[in-house]
Motif scaffolding. Structure first.
Motif, PDB file in Angstrom:
ATOM      1  N   ALA A 143       0.828  -1.209   0.000  1.00  0.00           N
ATOM      2  CA  ALA A 143       0.000   0.000   0.000  1.00  0.00           C
ATOM      3  C   ALA A 143       0.864   1.262   0.000  1.00  0.00           C
ATOM      4  N   VAL A 146       2.129   1.913  -3.486  1.00  0.00           N
ATOM      5  CA  VAL A 146       1.091   2.517  -4.332  1.00  0.00           C
ATOM      6  C   VAL A 146       0.994   4.019  -4.031  1.00  0.00           C
ATOM      7  N   GLU A 149       3.945   5.859  -5.592  1.00  0.00           N
ATOM      8  CA  GLU A 149       3.801   5.987  -7.053  1.00  0.00           C
ATOM      9  C   GLU A 149       2.731   7.022  -7.397  1.00  0.00           C
ATOM     10  N   ALA A 150       1.653   7.088  -6.600  1.00  0.00           N
ATOM     11  CA  ALA A 150       0.600   8.074  -6.846  1.00  0.00           C
ATOM     12  C   ALA A 150       1.141   9.491  -6.695  1.00  0.00           C
ATOM     13  N   LEU A 172       2.365   3.235 -11.292  1.00  0.00           N
ATOM     14  CA  LEU A 172       1.217   3.303 -10.384  1.00  0.00           C
ATOM     15  C   LEU A 172       0.212   2.192 -10.693  1.00  0.00           C
ATOM     16  N   LEU A 173      -0.099   2.032 -11.955  1.00  0.00           N
ATOM     17  CA  LEU A 173      -1.079   1.011 -12.343  1.00  0.00           C
ATOM     18  C   LEU A 173      -0.573  -0.386 -12.007  1.00  0.00           C
ATOM     19  N   HIS A 175       1.593  -1.294  -9.649  1.00  0.00           N
ATOM     20  CA  HIS A 175       1.571  -1.530  -8.209  1.00  0.00           C
ATOM     21  C   HIS A 175       0.139  -1.604  -7.675  1.00  0.00           C
ATOM     22  N   TYR A 176      -0.761  -0.874  -8.295  1.00  0.00           N
ATOM     23  CA  TYR A 176      -2.166  -0.956  -7.888  1.00  0.00           C
ATOM     24  C   TYR A 176      -2.731  -2.347  -8.180  1.00  0.00           C
ATOM     25  N   LEU A 179      -1.568  -4.552  -5.468  1.00  0.00           N
ATOM     26  CA  LEU A 179      -2.326  -4.305  -4.248  1.00  0.00           C
ATOM     27  C   LEU A 179      -3.711  -4.949  -4.317  1.00  0.00           C
ATOM     28  N   LEU A 180      -4.361  -4.831  -5.460  1.00  0.00           N
ATOM     29  CA  LEU A 180      -5.680  -5.455  -5.621  1.00  0.00           C
ATOM     30  C   LEU A 180      -5.614  -6.950  -5.323  1.00  0.00           C
TER      31      LEU A 180
END
Length: 199
Positions: A143, A146, A149-150, A172-173, A175-176, A179-180
Motif C-alpha cells: 500500500a 502505491v 507511485e501516486a 502506479l497502475l 503496483h495498484y 495491491l488489488l
C-alpha cells in the motif's frame, strides 16, 4: 433497420452473438425475417434452425435464453451482430461459448498482466520476483508503494516531461494491480463498482 434477407436463396442472414458485458463472441446462428421479428418482439434471440427446418428460440428447452440487448447491421446489410445477456451456457455442450471458451471479461494486456502477477504471487520466489519480494514485506509495504507511485504521478503531471509522466503512471497502475490481488481482488471487481455507479 434494413436487412437484406434476399442475398441468399434461403432467405437467411448470419448472426454473430456477443455477450454485451464481456464482449465475448458466444455463437453463430442464422435468422430469417420471421426469426428476426420474433427476436425483437420477445427480447429472446430466435434463430432459424437449418437442421430442424423451423424457428428455434435459444433456451426453449434448456432455459439458457439469450436476452436481447441490441442488434446491429453490418455495412452490407446482410450480417447481424446481436448483443445479449446470456442466461447460462450458450453451447449445447454446456460450455459458455461454442468455442469452449470461458465467458469472462478480458481487458487484453491488463488481464495478461494480472495473470503474470498472480503467477509471481503463487511462486513466492522472492529472489527472482519483484512482485513476490514486495508482497513478502506485507500489505502495508504494498500500500505504501502505491501511495509513493501516486505522489510521483501527481508531481510529474505538473511538469512537461510526458514520457516521465507516462512511466510513473505505468508504475502506479502496476503496483495498484499488485495491491488489488494482495487484497484478494481483481480489476473486474473495480470495474463492477464503476458500472454500478454509472446506472
Amino acid at each position: 433497420m434494413e436487412i437484406d434477407f434476399s442475398k441468399n436463396n434461403d432467405g437467411l442472414v448470419p448472426v454473430i452473438i456477443q455477450d454485451s458485458k464481456t464482449r465475448k463472441v458466444l455463437m453463430l446462428g442464422y435468422m430469417n425475417k420471421e426469426a428476426y421479428d420474433k427476436t425483437v418482439d420477445t427480447n429472446k434471440v430466435t434463430f432459424f434452425s437449418r437442421t430442424k427446418n423451423r424457428l428455434w428460440t435459444k433456451g426453449e428447452e434448456s432455459g439458457n435464453f439469450l436476452h436481447l440487448v441490441s442488434i446491429k447491421n453490418d455495412c452490407d446489410n446482410d450480417t447481424l451482430l446481436v448483443e445479449v445477456t446470456p442466461a447460462g451456457p450458450t453451447c449445447h455442450t454446456g460450455t459458455d461459448t461454442c468455442w469452449a471458451e470461458e465467458n469472462t471479461t478480458n481487458y487484453g494486456f491488463l488481464s495478461n498482466l494480472e495473470a503474470i502477477i498472480a503467477d509471481r504471487i503463487a511462486t513466492a520466489d522472492t529472489k527472482k520476483s519483484y512482485v513476490a519480494s514486495l508482497l513478502a514485506n506485507g500489505i502495508n509495504k504494498v500500500a505504501q508503494k502505491v501511495g509513493e507511485e501516486a505522489v510521483e504521478v501527481v508531481i510529474e503531471a505538473k511538469d512537461n516531461d510526458e514520457a516521465l509522466f507516462l512511466n510513473e503512471s505505468a508504475d502506479l497502475l502496476f503496483h495498484y494491480l499488485i495491491l488489488l490481488q494482495a487484497k484478494g481482488y481483481k480489476l473486474e471487481d473495480v470495474v463492477s463498482v464503476l458500472e454500478k455507479r454509472q446506472k
